[in-house]
Design a protein around this motif. Structure first.
Motif, PDB file in Angstrom:
ATOM      1  N   PRO A 119       0.820  -1.212   0.000  1.00 56.73           N
ATOM      2  CA  PRO A 119       0.000   0.000   0.000  1.00 56.73           C
ATOM      3  C   PRO A 119       0.855   1.264   0.000  1.00 56.73           C
ATOM      4  N   PRO A 120       0.305   2.363  -0.497  1.00 57.75           N
ATOM      5  CA  PRO A 120       1.056   3.630  -0.566  1.00 57.75           C
ATOM      6  C   PRO A 120       1.195   4.262   0.813  1.00 57.75           C
ATOM      7  N   THR A 121       2.200   3.846   1.570  1.00 59.80           N
ATOM      8  CA  THR A 121       2.338   4.281   2.964  1.00 59.80           C
ATOM      9  C   THR A 121       2.668   5.768   3.091  1.00 59.80           C
ATOM     10  N   ARG A 122       3.114   6.390   2.008  1.00 58.66           N
ATOM     11  CA  ARG A 122       3.347   7.841   2.052  1.00 58.66           C
ATOM     12  C   ARG A 122       2.034   8.608   2.054  1.00 58.66           C
ATOM     13  N   TYR A 123       0.961   7.932   1.702  1.00 57.35           N
ATOM     14  CA  TYR A 123      -0.351   8.579   1.621  1.00 57.35           C
ATOM     15  C   TYR A 123      -1.344   7.809   2.491  1.00 57.35           C
ATOM     16  N   ILE A 124      -0.978   7.650   3.755  1.00 58.38           N
ATOM     17  CA  ILE A 124      -1.774   6.842   4.686  1.00 58.38           C
ATOM     18  C   ILE A 124      -3.195   7.384   4.815  1.00 58.38           C
ATOM     19  N   GLU A 125      -3.352   8.708   4.952  1.00 54.79           N
ATOM     20  CA  GLU A 125      -4.692   9.274   5.122  1.00 54.79           C
ATOM     21  C   GLU A 125      -5.582   8.927   3.936  1.00 54.79           C
ATOM     22  N   HIS A 126      -5.059   9.090   2.738  1.00 51.94           N
ATOM     23  CA  HIS A 126      -5.830   8.803   1.526  1.00 51.94           C
ATOM     24  C   HIS A 126      -6.210   7.329   1.472  1.00 51.94           C
ATOM     25  N   HIS A 127      -5.232   6.440   1.733  1.00 52.27           N
ATOM     26  CA  HIS A 127      -5.517   5.006   1.670  1.00 52.27           C
ATOM     27  C   HIS A 127      -6.494   4.587   2.766  1.00 52.27           C
ATOM     28  N   HIS A 128      -6.302   5.123   3.975  1.00 50.54           N
ATOM     29  CA  HIS A 128      -7.201   4.794   5.092  1.00 50.54           C
ATOM     30  C   HIS A 128      -8.632   5.197   4.748  1.00 50.54           C
ATOM     31  N   MET A 129      -8.792   6.362   4.141  1.00 53.33           N
ATOM     32  CA  MET A 129     -10.108   6.855   3.742  1.00 53.33           C
ATOM     33  C   MET A 129     -10.702   5.998   2.630  1.00 53.33           C
ATOM     34  N   LEU A 130      -9.851   5.532   1.712  1.00 55.04           N
ATOM     35  CA  LEU A 130     -10.324   4.653   0.644  1.00 55.04           C
ATOM     36  C   LEU A 130     -10.867   3.354   1.207  1.00 55.04           C
ATOM     37  N   ILE A 131     -10.127   2.738   2.138  1.00 48.88           N
ATOM     38  CA  ILE A 131     -10.576   1.464   2.702  1.00 48.88           C
ATOM     39  C   ILE A 131     -11.839   1.657   3.540  1.00 48.88           C
ATOM     40  N   ASP A 132     -11.930   2.755   4.277  1.00 47.54           N
ATOM     41  CA  ASP A 132     -13.173   3.055   4.990  1.00 47.54           C
ATOM     42  C   ASP A 132     -14.349   3.101   4.021  1.00 47.54           C
ATOM     43  N   THR A 133     -14.135   3.726   2.878  1.00 47.64           N
ATOM     44  CA  THR A 133     -15.191   3.843   1.864  1.00 47.64           C
ATOM     45  C   THR A 133     -15.594   2.469   1.342  1.00 47.64           C
ATOM     46  N   ILE A 134     -14.616   1.641   1.013  1.00 45.70           N
ATOM     47  CA  ILE A 134     -14.899   0.299   0.500  1.00 45.70           C
ATOM     48  C   ILE A 134     -15.642  -0.534   1.528  1.00 45.70           C
ATOM     49  N   VAL A 135     -15.216  -0.444   2.795  1.00 47.11           N
ATOM     50  CA  VAL A 135     -15.848  -1.224   3.862  1.00 47.11           C
ATOM     51  C   VAL A 135     -17.261  -0.720   4.143  1.00 47.11           C
ATOM     52  N   ASP A 136     -17.415   0.584   4.244  1.00 49.02           N
ATOM     53  CA  ASP A 136     -18.702   1.151   4.661  1.00 49.02           C
ATOM     54  C   ASP A 136     -19.762   1.112   3.563  1.00 49.02           C
ATOM     55  N   TYR A 137     -19.342   0.994   2.304  1.00 46.38           N
ATOM     56  CA  TYR A 137     -20.312   1.019   1.209  1.00 46.38           C
ATOM     57  C   TYR A 137     -20.327  -0.291   0.425  1.00 46.38           C
ATOM     58  N   SER A 138     -19.915  -1.379   1.072  1.00 43.04           N
ATOM     59  CA  SER A 138     -19.878  -2.675   0.391  1.00 43.04           C
ATOM     60  C   SER A 138     -21.274  -3.152  -0.023  1.00 43.04           C
ATOM     61  N   HIS A 139     -22.324  -2.609   0.608  1.00 41.68           N
ATOM     62  CA  HIS A 139     -23.685  -3.025   0.247  1.00 41.68           C
ATOM     63  C   HIS A 139     -24.089  -2.529  -1.142  1.00 41.68           C
ATOM     64  N   PHE A 140     -23.309  -1.590  -1.719  1.00 42.63           N
ATOM     65  CA  PHE A 140     -23.616  -1.113  -3.061  1.00 42.63           C
ATOM     66  C   PHE A 140     -23.107  -2.068  -4.143  1.00 42.63           C
ATOM     67  N   GLY A 141     -22.156  -2.927  -3.808  1.00 44.96           N
ATOM     68  CA  GLY A 141     -21.595  -3.836  -4.800  1.00 44.96           C
ATOM     69  C   GLY A 141     -20.191  -4.255  -4.412  1.00 44.96           C
ATOM     70  N   ARG A 142     -19.389  -4.584  -5.422  1.00 51.10           N
ATOM     71  CA  ARG A 142     -18.021  -5.056  -5.208  1.00 51.10           C
ATOM     72  C   ARG A 142     -17.024  -4.004  -5.678  1.00 51.10           C
ATOM     73  N   PHE A 143     -15.962  -3.833  -4.899  1.00 53.52           N
ATOM     74  CA  PHE A 143     -14.898  -2.904  -5.255  1.00 53.52           C
ATOM     75  C   PHE A 143     -13.672  -3.674  -5.718  1.00 53.52           C
ATOM     76  N   ARG A 144     -12.790  -2.983  -6.451  1.00 55.62           N
ATOM     77  CA  ARG A 144     -11.459  -3.507  -6.718  1.00 55.62           C
ATOM     78  C   ARG A 144     -10.452  -2.360  -6.641  1.00 55.62           C
ATOM     79  N   ASN A 145      -9.210  -2.691  -6.310  1.00 55.80           N
ATOM     80  CA  ASN A 145      -8.219  -1.650  -6.064  1.00 55.80           C
ATOM     81  C   ASN A 145      -7.717  -1.036  -7.367  1.00 55.80           C
TER      82      ASN A 145
END
Length: 269
Positions: A119-145
């Motif tokens: 993962p892009p550890t230089r951009y932890i905030e961005h990646h953390h926010m992305l994973i929160d989004t994928i986890v919290d909105y999984s009911h909409f469908g499937r995500f891929r990186n």
């Protein structure tokens, strides 16, 4: 159940390794929510179970982690080289195939090496926010990186009169339960208007390339997730969304009428 160097890899441990391969990096709390999206009771017990499995995987040197400070007190888990080797050995890896299928949870995976998948550890905030989004909105469908989302195209350099390679790379893609695919962009609020216009202009150039070469446009829209998350404000009170939409009109130009730019709270597909 699978084994690794003579050690039994239980089902939950295998699932954690697969999620790490799919999402590149994820915290224990995000893993808890990923596996228990609707279960709000016994949260501490769920987290303890995840932590135990992660600890075993760390002892086996299949997982490593890095601090999320200052954006979170947690650690971001990711696969080691051995962890990636385990996935390559025990999951379906497809080197060629339908790009609309690979990388989503129900489909095969591509083969990625450690340096690319980390993962892009230089951009932890961005990646953390992305994973929160994928986890919290999984009911909409499937995500891929985003490693699966890169779209390359030929761009005419008007200054020199020749074509050069260019690419558009959403932060993720979402395939809705109806099979529609949307590009996902994570907005931490740091990009100024000019930078946002450049982002949308790059989408426009790729869409032009698709039309010129009779290539199916891959997305029905672009989903933006801002730091405000799913908090609903009137557009006249939300300065950030005003900035995003103005940039979309300028950058997408004539495509702003048929490529939706929306937030998750607007998604009803």
């Amino acid at each position: 159940m699978n084994t690794w160097n003579g050690t039994l890899i239980r089902k939950k441990m295998h699932e954690i390794l697969l999620v790490l391969y799919l999402l590149r990096g994820i915290t224990n709390e995000q893993l808890r929510r990923y596996f228990n999206p609707h279960l709000q009771s016994n949260v501490r017990g769920q987290l303890a179970n995840i932590s135990r499995n992660v600890s075993v995987l760390k002892e086996l040197k299949l997982i490593s982690s890095v601090s999320c400070h200052p954006h979170s007190k947690e650690e971001l888990n990711f696969l080691t080289r051995k962890g990636i080797e385990y996935i390559h050995k025990n999951c379906i890896i497809e080197h060629e195939g339908n790009d609309d299928v690979v990388g989503f949870l129900e489909g095969p995976l591509r083969s990625f090496e450690y340096e690319i998948l980390k993962p892009p550890t230089r951009y932890i905030e961005h990646h953390h926010m992305l994973i929160d989004t994928i986890v919290d909105y999984s009911h909409f469908g499937r995500f891929r990186n985003n490693l699966y989302c890169v779209k390359q195209y030929d761009l005419l350099d008007r200054s020199y009169g020749y074509k050069k390679k260019a690419k558009v790379k959403p932060d993720a893609e979402l395939k809705t339960i109806k099979g529609l695919i949307l590009a996902v962009e994570i907005d931490t609020g740091t990009e100024r208007t000019e930078k946002l216009i450049q982002k949308f202009s790059n989408y426009r150039r790729y869409l032009d390339y698709c039309l010129q070469n009779d290539i199916k446009i891959p997305w029905v829209g672009i989903l933006f997730q801002t730091q405000r998350g799913n908090e609903i404000l009137n557009i006249k009170d939300d300065q950030r969304w005003q900035t995003i939409l103005k940039a979309a009109v300028d950058g997408l130009s004539y495509y702003c009428w048929n490529i939706h730019v929306l937030g998750f709270k607007d998604l009803h597909l």
